[in-house]
Design an enzyme around this catalytic site. Structure first.
Site, PDB file in Angstrom:
ATOM      1  N   LYS A 191      11.274   0.780  -4.756  1.00 31.06           N
ATOM      2  CA  LYS A 191      11.775  -0.540  -4.321  1.00 31.06           C
ATOM      3  C   LYS A 191      13.258  -0.372  -4.005  1.00 31.06           C
ATOM      4  O   LYS A 191      14.085  -0.252  -4.896  1.00 31.06           O
ATOM      5  CB  LYS A 191      11.592  -1.536  -5.475  1.00 31.06           C
ATOM      6  CG  LYS A 191      11.430  -2.986  -5.087  1.00 31.06           C
ATOM      7  CD  LYS A 191      12.557  -3.593  -4.293  1.00 31.06           C
ATOM      8  CE  LYS A 191      13.692  -4.106  -5.144  1.00 31.06           C
ATOM      9  NZ  LYS A 191      14.836  -4.572  -4.330  1.00 31.06           N
ATOM     10  N   SER A 247      22.877  -1.989 -11.841  1.00 33.57           N
ATOM     11  CA  SER A 247      23.826  -2.578 -12.791  1.00 33.57           C
ATOM     12  C   SER A 247      23.298  -2.512 -14.225  1.00 33.57           C
ATOM     13  O   SER A 247      22.085  -2.528 -14.448  1.00 33.57           O
ATOM     14  CB  SER A 247      24.073  -4.034 -12.400  1.00 33.57           C
ATOM     15  OG  SER A 247      22.851  -4.739 -12.470  1.00 33.57           O
ATOM     16  N   GLY A 262      19.551  -3.137 -15.602  1.00 31.76           N
ATOM     17  CA  GLY A 262      19.035  -1.995 -16.369  1.00 31.76           C
ATOM     18  C   GLY A 262      18.470  -2.435 -17.716  1.00 31.76           C
ATOM     19  O   GLY A 262      17.440  -1.926 -18.171  1.00 31.76           O
ATOM     20  N   CYS A 321      29.063   4.463  -8.484  1.00 28.27           N
ATOM     21  CA  CYS A 321      28.988   4.352  -9.950  1.00 28.27           C
ATOM     22  C   CYS A 321      29.968   5.303 -10.603  1.00 28.27           C
ATOM     23  O   CYS A 321      30.542   5.010 -11.636  1.00 28.27           O
ATOM     24  CB  CYS A 321      27.573   4.634 -10.403  1.00 28.27           C
ATOM     25  SG  CYS A 321      26.955   6.165  -9.741  1.00 28.27           S
TER      26      CYS A 321
HETATM   27  P1  NAD Z   1      21.575  -4.376  -9.179  1.00 28.90           P
HETATM   28  O1  NAD Z   1      21.290  -3.974 -10.570  1.00 28.90           O
HETATM   29  O2  NAD Z   1      21.785  -5.799  -8.899  1.00 28.90           O
HETATM   30  O3  NAD Z   1      20.408  -3.905  -8.191  1.00 28.90           O
HETATM   31  C1  NAD Z   1      19.873  -2.615  -8.217  1.00 28.90           C
HETATM   32  C2  NAD Z   1      18.418  -2.689  -7.844  1.00 28.90           C
HETATM   33  O4  NAD Z   1      17.741  -3.471  -8.827  1.00 28.90           O
HETATM   34  C3  NAD Z   1      18.144  -3.356  -6.500  1.00 28.90           C
HETATM   35  O5  NAD Z   1      17.067  -2.687  -5.854  1.00 28.90           O
HETATM   36  C4  NAD Z   1      17.709  -4.756  -6.899  1.00 28.90           C
HETATM   37  O6  NAD Z   1      16.848  -5.363  -5.961  1.00 28.90           O
HETATM   38  C5  NAD Z   1      16.973  -4.466  -8.187  1.00 28.90           C
HETATM   39  N1  NAD Z   1      16.858  -5.629  -9.075  1.00 28.90           N
HETATM   40  C6  NAD Z   1      17.670  -6.716  -9.151  1.00 28.90           C
HETATM   41  N2  NAD Z   1      17.189  -7.591 -10.076  1.00 28.90           N
HETATM   42  C7  NAD Z   1      16.082  -7.031 -10.595  1.00 28.90           C
HETATM   43  C8  NAD Z   1      15.169  -7.424 -11.598  1.00 28.90           C
HETATM   44  N3  NAD Z   1      15.283  -8.602 -12.236  1.00 28.90           N
HETATM   45  N4  NAD Z   1      14.153  -6.593 -11.921  1.00 28.90           N
HETATM   46  C9  NAD Z   1      14.016  -5.411 -11.295  1.00 28.90           C
HETATM   47  N5  NAD Z   1      14.835  -4.977 -10.317  1.00 28.90           N
HETATM   48  C10 NAD Z   1      15.867  -5.785  -9.971  1.00 28.90           C
HETATM   49  O7  NAD Z   1      22.790  -3.475  -8.776  1.00 28.90           O
HETATM   50  P2  NAD Z   1      23.541  -3.441  -7.402  1.00 28.90           P
HETATM   51  O8  NAD Z   1      24.474  -4.601  -7.373  1.00 28.90           O
HETATM   52  O9  NAD Z   1      22.568  -3.322  -6.295  1.00 28.90           O
HETATM   53  O10 NAD Z   1      24.345  -2.065  -7.527  1.00 28.90           O
HETATM   54  C11 NAD Z   1      25.568  -2.002  -8.120  1.00 28.90           C
HETATM   55  C12 NAD Z   1      25.472  -1.455  -9.535  1.00 28.90           C
HETATM   56  O11 NAD Z   1      24.712  -0.245  -9.570  1.00 28.90           O
HETATM   57  C13 NAD Z   1      26.813  -1.077 -10.106  1.00 28.90           C
HETATM   58  O12 NAD Z   1      26.934  -1.537 -11.439  1.00 28.90           O
HETATM   59  C14 NAD Z   1      26.820   0.455 -10.068  1.00 28.90           C
HETATM   60  O13 NAD Z   1      27.653   1.078 -10.953  1.00 28.90           O
HETATM   61  C15 NAD Z   1      25.402   0.766 -10.285  1.00 28.90           C
HETATM   62  N6  NAD Z   1      25.076   2.082  -9.727  1.00 28.90           N
HETATM   63  C16 NAD Z   1      24.869   3.135 -10.559  1.00 28.90           C
HETATM   64  C17 NAD Z   1      24.593   4.393 -10.072  1.00 28.90           C
HETATM   65  C18 NAD Z   1      24.370   5.549 -10.992  1.00 28.90           C
HETATM   66  O14 NAD Z   1      23.844   6.551 -10.560  1.00 28.90           O
HETATM   67  N7  NAD Z   1      24.754   5.488 -12.242  1.00 28.90           N
HETATM   68  C19 NAD Z   1      24.487   4.596  -8.699  1.00 28.90           C
HETATM   69  C20 NAD Z   1      24.695   3.521  -7.860  1.00 28.90           C
HETATM   70  C21 NAD Z   1      24.974   2.257  -8.398  1.00 28.90           C
END
Ligand code: NAD
Length: 480
Positions: free
Chosen positions: A173, A227, A231, A282
């Protein structure tokens, strides 16, 4: 149009009700197309297809053949590098040179894991007389992958390269903000011959398709990058279903600069590690911790460099692009406004270069703050934008306290010429990757990557990832 379909069991299908989501180019704010808004029914169908593939042709394929398919996909990505680069840059707003690097990294994941597919060996254990004991490593089965918008193509490679190499069937997804390269990549996977069901991609909203995937009872392992807040939700769902999960979350990674450091190298790298992908990484080096005796001098030189930075449209290929969306722009500008009202001083700011065509884009000026108090949000929280906090430290013990003093622990850069101190710091700093006199944000497919604390758990990249995506089975043979 294929963007408005999801990819399940080798076919492009419109979701129930043919609902779509509008995609916007961050550089201009203009609409660029529609993607399918998949939900629970599509996730159910995708998981079923993956299960059938795992129990069928895909699961029975020899490791060497799986490896060949992955390697072929790597080559197909390189063959389409220009097209994929433009799509990734348009969709995410990232400068073209960075997008090109991402597409090459995506190809490299498939090359690396293609080569690894037939090298996942088991072990034997000396046991009682008359017994033979083997530990075999098996694919987990159906793996679910939820990825973010900041590196869509790289995340596709990172998640699926390792999972598919060992024979899992995957449901992915992507993020609703940016996923066009993912749709093109899965087309390439189909063209090179991945059998139906081995890879399934369902676009849609996080709270719909994402939640349906993380709650699904027939998933054997969940991998999530995003995020910490989401997570936590994913981990709760995994707990409910008793499945393991790999979480790659955020960071507040430091550059730790001692007085004896090569200052020019430390400055150049500190800037690059922050502005890469406009701070939306990240592993962005979003704190620079400077030994007090060189603080003023180092900061002045860093500020000089920072003032030269420019943000603009992806096709101008400047230091920074826009941030991903209006929401993200407002979030990052909120940090800047609160810093102002808290009296935190700006040491340097870059420029925004827009014209009539790009005035609707989501730009934020690269900003360096001086003397950020240790408990201020700029020193502790992930901004996910081009914002760098400079903080002084007194001695080595203080540097360690400060480096470890946030909820995160993803990566760290340590700048010192002292070999003994390099070793002590590498041991003392709690982060998944430690760089001495360098910084590797994003780089190195071969290098295991993951967090401590709120940065997540489990390791992706490198051969370590193959352990996460497999499970061991102990076979005890009584041969008498
Ligand atoms: P997010 O957590 O909002 O979204 C990430 C993914 O999760 C998206 O595909 C989104 O559709 C999905 N998602 C959102 N709500 C959900 C739910 N209730 N259940 C299941 N899936 C859901 O994060 P973002 O705003 O897209 O990305 C930014 C964040 O990601 C930052 O905090 C960043 O640090 C982190 N990040 C971490 C890494 C890493 O490797 N550690 C890499 C890239 C981004």
């Amino acid at each position: 149009m294929k963007w408005q379909s999801v990819y399940i069991d080798g076919s492009w299908v419109r979701p129930e009700g043919a609902q779509t989501l509008t995609m916007v180019a961050p550089s201009t704010g203009a609409e660029i197309g529609e993607i399918a808004r998949g939900g629970a029914p599509e996730i159910d169908a995708a998981v079923l297809a993956a299960r059938n593939a795992f129990e069928g042709a895909w699961g029975q394929m020899a490791a060497v053949e799986r490896g060949r398919l992955l390697t072929r996909l790597g080559q197909a990505i390189l063959d389409q590098e220009d097209e994929l680069t433009e799509l990734e840059a348009l969709d995410t707003g990232k400068p073209l040179a960075l997008a090109r690097g991402d597409i090459r990294a995506c190809a490299r994941y498939f090359e690396f894991y293609g080569g690894a597919a037939d090298k996942v060996h088991g072990e034997t254990i000396p046991f009682l007389q008359g017994y033979q004991v083997m530990i075999v490593r098996e694919a987990r089965g159906v793996t679910g992958h939820i990825i973010p918008w900041n590196y869509p193509a790289q995340m596709f490679g990172r998640a699926l390269g390792a999972a598919l190499a060992v024979g899992n069937a995957a449901v992915l997804k992507p993020a609703e903000e940016a996923c066009l390269s993912v749709l093109r990549l899965v087309e390439l996977a189909e063209e090179v011959g991945f059998p139906p069901g081995a890879i399934n991609v369902v676009t849609g909203l996080g709270e719909e398709a994402g939640a349906a995937l993380s709650n699904h009872p027939d998933i054997d392992l969940l991998s999530f990058t995003g995020s910490p807040e989401v997570g936590t939700l994913v981990q709760k769902s995994a707990a409910e279903n008793h499945v393991p999960c790999v979480l790659e979350l955020g960071g507040k990674s430091p550059q730790i600069v001692f007085a004896d450091a090569d200052r020019d190298a430390a400055i150049k790298t500190s800037v690059a590690a922050l502005v890469q992908n406009t701070g939306q990484t990240c592993s962005a080096g979003s704190r620079v911790l400077i030994e007090r005796s060189i603080y003023d001098e180092f900061l002045a030189a860093l500020a000089k460099q920072f003032k030269t930075l420019c943000a603009g449209s992806h096709d101008k290929d400047l230091n920074c692009g826009p941030v991903i969306s209006k929401v993200q722009q407002e979030r990052v500008l909120g940090f800047l406004e609160r810093a102002k009202s808290d009296g935190i001083e700006i040491a340097a700011q870059g420029q925004i270069m827009t014209d009539e065509a790009t005035s609707g884009g989501y730009y934020v000026p690269p900003t360096l703050y001086r003397m950020v108090p240790r408990d201020h949000e700029l020193a502790c929280e992930e901004v996910f934008g081009p914002v760098l906090a400079a903080i002084p430290f007194d001695d080595e013990a203080d540097a360690v306290r400060l480096a470890n003093g946030t909820d995160y622990g993803l990566i760290a850069g340590i700048w010192t010429e002292s070999g003994a101190r390099q070793m002590r710091m590498a041991k003392a700093v709690r982060a998944g990757q430690i760089y001495i006199n360098g910084y590797g944000a994003g780089g190195g497919i071969e290098l295991p990557f993951g967090g401590f604390k709120k940065s997540g758990h489990g390791r992706e990249k490198g051969l370590e990832a193959l352990k996460e995506f497999t499970v061991s089975k102990t076979v005890v043979i009584n041969h008498g």
